[in-house]
Design a protein around this motif. Structure first.
Motif, short mmCIF file in Angstrom:
data_model
loop_
_atom_site.label_atom_id
_atom_site.label_comp_id
_atom_site.label_asym_id
_atom_site.label_seq_id
_atom_site.Cartn_x
_atom_site.Cartn_y
_atom_site.Cartn_z
N ILE A 1 -7.34 4.61 -11.07
CA ILE A 1 -6.57 5.38 -10.09
C ILE A 1 -7.33 5.39 -8.77
CG2 ILE A 1 -5.47 7.59 -9.58
CD1 ILE A 1 -5.57 8.17 -12.62
N ASN A 2 -6.70 4.92 -7.72
CA ASN A 2 -7.35 4.80 -6.42
C ASN A 2 -7.66 6.15 -5.81
OD1 ASN A 2 -8.17 3.82 -3.83
ND2 ASN A 2 -6.10 4.21 -3.09
N ALA A 3 -8.90 6.31 -5.34
CA ALA A 3 -9.33 7.50 -4.62
C ALA A 3 -9.97 7.09 -3.29
CB ALA A 3 -10.31 8.32 -5.45
N ASP A 4 -9.34 6.12 -2.62
CA ASP A 4 -9.78 5.67 -1.31
C ASP A 4 -8.62 5.82 -0.33
OD1 ASP A 4 -9.97 3.52 0.89
OD2 ASP A 4 -12.00 3.54 0.06
N SER A 5 -8.84 6.55 0.75
CA SER A 5 -7.74 6.91 1.64
C SER A 5 -7.17 5.74 2.42
CB SER A 5 -8.21 7.99 2.63
OG SER A 5 -9.25 7.48 3.46
N MET A 6 -7.89 4.62 2.52
CA MET A 6 -7.34 3.46 3.21
C MET A 6 -6.68 2.48 2.26
SD MET A 6 -7.76 3.81 6.48
CE MET A 6 -7.39 5.55 6.20
N GLN A 7 -7.09 2.45 1.01
CA GLN A 7 -6.51 1.51 0.05
C GLN A 7 -5.12 1.94 -0.42
OE1 GLN A 7 -9.43 0.75 -3.01
NE2 GLN A 7 -10.56 -0.65 -1.70
N VAL A 8 -4.66 3.10 0.01
CA VAL A 8 -3.29 3.50 -0.32
C VAL A 8 -2.26 2.71 0.50
CG1 VAL A 8 -4.01 5.85 -0.89
CG2 VAL A 8 -3.13 5.37 1.40
N TYR A 9 -2.68 2.09 1.62
CA TYR A 9 -1.72 1.47 2.53
C TYR A 9 -1.41 0.03 2.13
CZ TYR A 9 -2.37 5.59 5.37
OH TYR A 9 -2.43 6.89 5.80
N ARG A 10 -0.12 -0.25 1.96
CA ARG A 10 0.29 -1.58 1.51
C ARG A 10 0.02 -2.64 2.56
NH1 ARG A 10 5.48 0.92 2.13
NH2 ARG A 10 5.33 1.46 -0.07
N ASP A 11 -0.07 -2.27 3.83
CA ASP A 11 -0.28 -3.23 4.91
C ASP A 11 -1.71 -3.78 4.93
OD1 ASP A 11 2.22 -2.49 7.09
OD2 ASP A 11 1.63 -0.95 5.67
N LEU A 12 -2.63 -3.14 4.22
CA LEU A 12 -4.06 -3.42 4.42
C LEU A 12 -4.76 -3.79 3.12
CD1 LEU A 12 -4.93 -0.49 6.88
CD2 LEU A 12 -4.38 -2.87 7.45
N ILE B 1 -6.44 -6.77 2.45
CA ILE B 1 -7.68 -7.53 2.65
C ILE B 1 -8.73 -6.70 3.37
CG2 ILE B 1 -8.70 -9.59 3.71
CD1 ILE B 1 -5.93 -10.92 3.43
N ILE B 2 -8.36 -6.09 4.50
CA ILE B 2 -9.34 -5.41 5.34
C ILE B 2 -9.90 -4.15 4.68
CG2 ILE B 2 -7.78 -3.90 6.63
CD1 ILE B 2 -10.63 -5.99 8.16
N THR B 3 -9.21 -3.63 3.65
CA THR B 3 -9.73 -2.47 2.93
C THR B 3 -10.34 -2.84 1.58
OG1 THR B 3 -7.61 -1.98 1.85
CG2 THR B 3 -8.02 -0.96 4.01
N ALA B 4 -10.39 -4.15 1.27
CA ALA B 4 -11.01 -4.64 0.03
C ALA B 4 -10.37 -4.04 -1.21
CB ALA B 4 -12.52 -4.36 0.04
N ARG B 5 -9.04 -3.98 -1.20
CA ARG B 5 -8.33 -3.54 -2.40
C ARG B 5 -8.56 -4.52 -3.54
NH1 ARG B 5 -2.45 -2.91 -0.29
NH2 ARG B 5 -2.01 -3.85 -2.31
N MET C 1 -4.26 2.80 11.22
CA MET C 1 -4.65 2.11 12.45
C MET C 1 -6.13 2.29 12.77
SD MET C 1 -1.92 0.61 13.34
CE MET C 1 -2.30 0.09 15.03
N LYS C 2 -6.79 3.17 12.02
CA LYS C 2 -8.21 3.43 12.26
C LYS C 2 -9.09 2.92 11.11
CE LYS C 2 -7.55 7.81 12.88
NZ LYS C 2 -7.88 9.23 13.12
N ALA C 3 -8.51 2.17 10.18
CA ALA C 3 -9.31 1.60 9.10
C ALA C 3 -10.43 0.75 9.68
CB ALA C 3 -8.43 0.75 8.18
N HIS C 4 -11.57 0.73 9.03
CA HIS C 4 -12.74 0.05 9.59
C HIS C 4 -12.44 -1.42 9.86
CE1 HIS C 4 -15.01 3.64 8.96
NE2 HIS C 4 -14.71 3.64 7.68
N GLY C 5 -12.67 -1.82 11.09
CA GLY C 5 -12.40 -3.18 11.52
C GLY C 5 -11.08 -3.35 12.22
N VAL C 6 -10.10 -2.50 11.92
CA VAL C 6 -8.77 -2.66 12.49
C VAL C 6 -8.76 -2.48 14.01
CG1 VAL C 6 -6.42 -1.70 12.57
CG2 VAL C 6 -7.50 -2.19 10.37
#
Length: 310
Positions: A36-47, A49-53, A243-248
């Protein structure tokens, strides 16, 4: 909970690039678990690669939940995640699977184990008005306004923290009460004390930073720039979490011609390293119940702390 599992859930936290996902996958494979994901950026379907899902192949090996299920246009909150996590927890238990929460977002883990403040939903018109004033007048003016209306909250915030200043002002404007007051009236934890086992992976800092740098470069090579370009074409509010995910932000500036790709990558790597440092500090002070282990000792933690079902 089924007698197959002596504990209700396993929590695996740690800084970015510390090996959490690999540890969770190994445990889930052995113990019949649901990740179960507990990372606030990996919830986004658009991201992805950049969030290392997790990769599609990894997701196919064992059940995964709460990854990529939210659109980037949504200002997804910790409260919304807790509601989703509660449903997923029930489903895993009903299926006789061990819930394994994995990620690096401290607030999510604190909500699981200590509960969450009961801040009500903010009307869209209030949020839009505050953000318009932020863009028009600047963060200093918004902080000054917050100080006049909610001095206690203003004193706790960094003068440059645009997101939290806007959030505190939205709450006082929408509810007439300080965000601090709402934080004192919380929801109970999903996982009561002694019902879970929690570990924080703590690599040696120089090794971790080298892994962060290498992983960021690998993400660029795997198509992160194209992923960010697709996101940028949507014209979303820059204050949205996705829009504030690291690297974005740095990669978007590169796409606008403001940075070279190497300059953007340098910024992205540095931002990620700084975030990892904050993760160490946050978990140390906010979640002392987590056991700290090195990644090398994690396998022993699995052997001794979490038994295979039987």
């Amino acid at each position: 909970m089924s007698e197959r599992h002596p504990i209700k859930a396993v929590l695996i936290a740690g800084p970015t690039a510390s090996g959490k996902s690999a540890l969770a996958l190994e445990l889930a494979s052995r113990a019949g678990g649901t990740i179960i994901n507990a990372d606030s950026m990996q919830v986004y379907r658009d991201l992805r690669i950049i969030t290392a899902r997790p990769t599609p192949d990894e997701e196919a090996r064992v059940p995964h939940s709460l990854y990529g299920h939210v659109d980037a246009a949504v200002n997804f909150s910790a409260g919304a995640w807790v509601a989703d996590a509660a449903k997923t927890l029930e489903e895993a238990e009903a299926d006789g699977r061990l819930p394994i929460f994995v990620g690096g977002t401290g607030l999510y883990f604190k909500a699981l184990t200590a509960g969450l403040s009961a801040v009500p939903s903010i009307p869209a018109e209030v949020r839009e008005d505050v953000r318009a004033r932020l863009e028009r007048n600047g963060v200093e003016a918004l902080h000054a306004e917050l100080a006049r209306r909610d001095r206690r909250a203003a004193e706790r915030l960094n003068l440059r923290d645009r997101t939290r200043i806007a959030r505190a002002l939205e709450v006082i404007e929408a509810t007439g009460r300080s965000l601090l007051d709402w934080h004192n009236e919380g929801q109970p934890p999903l996982l009561p004390k002694n019902s879970f086992r929690a570990v924080f992976l703590a690599p040696e800092r120089d090794e971790l930073y080298a892994r962060i740098d290498a992983r960021f470069d690998a993400m660029i090579g795997a198509g992160a720039l194209r992923e960010v370009e697709r996101l940028a074409t949507r014209g979303l509010d820059p204050l949205l979490p996705a829009m504030k995910a690291h690297g974005v932000p740095a990669l978007i500036r590169h796409l606008r011609g403001e940075h070279s790709l190497e300059e953007a990558a340098t910024i992205g790597r540095a931002d990620t390293r700084h975030y990892a440092k904050r993760q160490f500090t946050w978990f140390r002070h906010q979640l002392p119940e987590f056991e700290w282990v090195t990644p090398e000792a994690a396998r022993g933690w699995l052997e001794n702390g979490v038994r295979d079902p039987g």
